[in-house]
Design an enzyme around this catalytic site. Structure first.
Site, mmCIF file in Angstrom:
data_model
loop_
_atom_site.group_PDB
_atom_site.id
_atom_site.type_symbol
_atom_site.label_atom_id
_atom_site.label_comp_id
_atom_site.label_asym_id
_atom_site.label_seq_id
_atom_site.Cartn_x
_atom_site.Cartn_y
_atom_site.Cartn_z
ATOM 1 C CD GLU A 47 -2.711 1.125 2.591
ATOM 2 O OE1 GLU A 47 -3.669 1.912 2.667
ATOM 3 O OE2 GLU A 47 -2.447 0.293 3.483
ATOM 4 C CE LYS A 129 -7.702 2.646 3.160
ATOM 5 N NZ LYS A 129 -6.581 2.518 4.118
ATOM 6 C CB CYS A 163 -5.423 -1.047 4.237
ATOM 7 S SG CYS A 163 -4.866 -1.226 5.944
#
Length: 358
Positions: A47, A129, A163
């Site tokens: 990430e 995200k 995540c």
């Protein structure tokens, strides 16, 4: 594509370069070459690996983050830009599909962005995200529904989440409904401790089972010297250790190799795509095992827009917001019907996912 495909995957767990602006990119390019030399055609990095995950935001109070945050702005790549050109060239040279996490700079904001490069070097997906987690909300803006997509690549249908997006079941279902075969998962690593790794392992195995897809998960790593650099206060250094579980999981929830714990390494394994159909024959969450007349997902897949032109309406009673977000009045082939559901070429509704579009 035929089910008779064997794809060699590489999940990369290496340390970033916290000091040199282009140092992490160099490490990415070297790792692509190393994995390709071992036969890998699908590669996943951690990430926001470029230039590095903002570990500082987890251990520094807001009043002390300014200098580090500005440094991240200075080093964050734009998309497209020199970084995407370099990674695209490497993907094309080695004939590999590459999934890379970056801190993307878009003028005055940073975003947690996942990039999927196809084996011909084309950038097939750029997604952000959708909800930064906890301390990350001080660092990144929010993504939109346009990035919740699955793209066709040289190795199969690829989707990606970052995540704790994996704890949003509707985000995962949006990818499942688009029939992902290979899922790229990315976590920061070197964070929170062993409990983070334990939770992550459960999470990626569950997605593999529920989506009936392969999951290739990459977590980051910080050396002891880097932990000390990020955490001048020795009492906080435990917060930047652990949380490593780089892994490759089958649609049956089985690890193809022992996951990587703390330390650097590249996990290599062969994925037999026939296992996707084998799993879905028993349980297809977006097919024969679904109950769309009872449970379905509404997904607004439009890119975020900060400026809207006024829409003239024949009825003054209809608000601007209603005009912008209402579904099409008439169904069309491959379009959206008045009920908000996708329709196939014959006009029949696909009730698994309702998609809002302009």
């Amino acid at each position: 594509m035929s089910d008779n495909r064997i794809v060699r995957a590489a999940a990369v767990q290496i340390a970033p370069d916290l000091d040199r602006p282009d140092g992490t990119l160099e490490r990415v390019l070297n790792a692509i070459a190393e994995a390709a030399a071992k036969g890998a055609r699908f590669m996943v990095f951690p990430e926001t690996f470029v230039p590095y995950y903002p570990y500082f935001s987890f251990v520094l109070p807001p009043a002390m983050q300014g200098a580090e945050h500005l440094k991240l702005y200075e080093r964050a790549p734009t998309v497209p830009g020199p970084l995407t050109q370099a990674v695209a060239a490497a993907a094309r040279r080695h004939g590999a599909v590459v999934v890379l996490g970056v801190n993307e700079r878009d003028h005055g904001s940073l975003y947690n962005t996942q990039l999927v490069f196809d084996a011909d070097g084309s950038l097939k997906l750029k997604r952000r995200k959708i909800t930064p987690t906890y301390h990350e909300r001080m660092i990144w803006g929010q993504g939109d529904g346009a990035g919740l997509d699955v793209v066709e690549t040289a190795v199969g249908r690829v989707g990606a989440l970052a995540c704790w997006e994996h704890y949003n079941p509707l985000a995962r279902y949006a990818l499942m409904a688009r029939h992902e075969e290979i899922h790229a998962a990315q976590f920061p690593g070197s964070l929170v401790g062993q409990i983070f790794a334990d939770q992550m392992e459960v999470t990626i195995r569950h997605h593999a089972l529920e989506a009936a897809c392969f999951v290739v998960n990459a977590t980051g790593w910080l050396t002891d010297a880097q932990v000390a650099q990020v955490c001048p206060d020795e009492r906080l250094r435990g917060a930047c250790r652990g949380g490593n579980c780089t892994a490759i999981v089958t649609p049956e929830g089985r690890h193809l190799a022992d996951p990587l714990g703390p330390g650097e390494g590249i996990l290599i394994a062969d994925m037999d795509l026939a296992l996707v159909t084998k799993r879905k024959r028993m349980m297809d969450s977006v097919g024969h095992y679904a109950r769309p007349e009872l449970l379905s997902l509404v997904h607004d897949d439009r890119p975020a827009s900060f400026v809207h032109r006024p829409i003239r309406s024949q009825s003054a009673s209809r608000s601007l917001d209603h005009e912008q977000f209402s579904a099409s009045d008439e169904p069309s082939a491959g379009g959206v019907g008045p009920d908000g559901f996708d329709r196939d070429a014959d006009g029949a509704p696909d009730q698994r996912v309702a998609v809002l579009r302009r």
